[in-house]
Design a protein around this motif. Structure first.
Motif, PDB file in Angstrom:
ATOM      1  N   SER A  10       0.827  -1.201   0.000  1.00 18.35           N
ATOM      2  CA  SER A  10       0.000   0.000   0.000  1.00 18.35           C
ATOM      3  C   SER A  10       0.865   1.256   0.000  1.00 18.35           C
ATOM      4  O   SER A  10       0.562   2.233  -0.697  1.00 18.35           O
TER       5      SER A  10
ATOM      6  N   HIS B  30      -4.026   5.215   0.693  1.00 16.75           N
ATOM      7  CA  HIS B  30      -2.915   4.257   0.611  1.00 16.75           C
ATOM      8  C   HIS B  30      -1.919   4.479   1.746  1.00 16.75           C
ATOM      9  O   HIS B  30      -1.351   3.519   2.287  1.00 16.75           O
TER      10      HIS B  30
ATOM     11  N   GLY C 178      -3.707   3.272   4.991  1.00 19.39           N
ATOM     12  CA  GLY C 178      -3.727   1.812   4.975  1.00 19.39           C
ATOM     13  C   GLY C 178      -2.349   1.226   5.209  1.00 19.39           C
ATOM     14  O   GLY C 178      -2.189   0.223   5.921  1.00 19.39           O
ATOM     15  N   ALA C 179      -1.334   1.862   4.622  1.00 17.94           N
ATOM     16  CA  ALA C 179       0.036   1.392   4.787  1.00 17.94           C
ATOM     17  C   ALA C 179       0.468   1.477   6.242  1.00 17.94           C
ATOM     18  O   ALA C 179       1.011   0.520   6.811  1.00 17.94           O
TER      19      ALA C 179
END
Length: 263
Positions: free
Chosen positions: A26, A37, A40-41
């Motif tokens: 991500s 992203h 989420g990462a």
């Protein structure tokens, strides 16, 4: 017949591997236009990193005492403080033979800033948006903070600044007939096609270098876990942890160019 500890060990290693792989993948896709992203990462990566390090602490106890810890809070005493966990892993790393110290943890101001931001995220800033919406005094936006304290210093290491003069020509041609409603990774408004082009190039560079940095941090903790497990008595029957993390246990040149990390 496998001992009773075998199943939770392999399940935990598999979960950590999954979270690290998802988080790094991500992060590699992260960009200013889709902050999901980055969020989420950070979410997946910090979970995976924390679990690898706590697994390493449990393995270390096995090496030292020949048995698993009986105190249920043994691995929980660090909470979600990744900075403290990494310090503990460094202590384990020092117990390894010199031949087993293949990978070192990244050092320097950029790495320190990254670890600090990730630790703060694990401890509370992951709720930044919820806190804003519910009136609680929020911490700094972790995405904006990452780009300011990690991304911008990384950009200073770039050998060549991308040429975006072509976008200036678009601005001159379009004039005020177009409205641009984007912000950069820090939340500042982008007002021209030249800004968009520059931010696109910068965002891609930061994503790649950030992923490489985080992958090296993960590789260091994983390698310490694996090497420490090899020092345990064979009667403990520990898994071969490398098989869960082989996508990360590779040299820099290959690690830097990876875009997927799932096993």
């Amino acid at each position: 017949m496998m001992p009773p500890h075998w199943t939770p060990l392999v399940h935990e290693a598999g979960l950590a591997s999954y979270c690290l792989g998802a988080g790094l993948a991500s992060m590699r896709k992260a960009n200013f236009a889709e902050p999901k992203h980055y969020y989420g990462a950070f979410f997946e990566y910090t979970i995976g990193l924390e679990r690898v390090m706590k697994l390493a602490l449990i393995v270390d106890h096995c090496v030292e005492h020949g048995a698993f810890p009986s105190n249920e809070k043994y691995a929980q005493r660090y909470g979600h403080r990744l900075t403290d966990l990494i310090a503990a892993i460094s202590g384990l790393h020092n117990k390894l033979d010199s031949s087993a110290r293949v990978w070192e943890i990244p050092s320097g101001p950029i790495a320190e800033a990254a670890i600090s931001i990730l630790s703060d995220f694990a401890r509370g800033s992951r709720y930044y948006n919820i806190n804003v919406l519910t009136g609680k005094e929020p911490t700094a936006d972790p995405v904006a903070l990452w780009f300011t304290e990690v991304g911008m210093p990384l950009l200073e290491t770039r050998r060549r600044t991308p040429d975006v003069r072509w976008a200036r020509l678009v601005d001159n041609e379009v004039g005020d007939r177009a409205q641009i409603r984007f912000t950069d990774a820090t939340g500042a408004p982008l007002t021209s096609f030249e800004d968009l082009a520059r931010m696109t190039r910068d965002s891609e560079f930061v994503a790649k270098e950030s992923t490489f940095l985080c992958a090296k941090i993960a590789r260091y903790t994983i390698a310490t876990l694996c090497a420490r497990a090899e020092q345990a008595d064979h009667n403990l029957a520990l898994p071969y942890f490398e098989e869960f993390f082989y996508a990360l246990l590779i040299e820099d040149s290959k690690l830097k160019n990876r875009k997927t990390f799932m096993l």
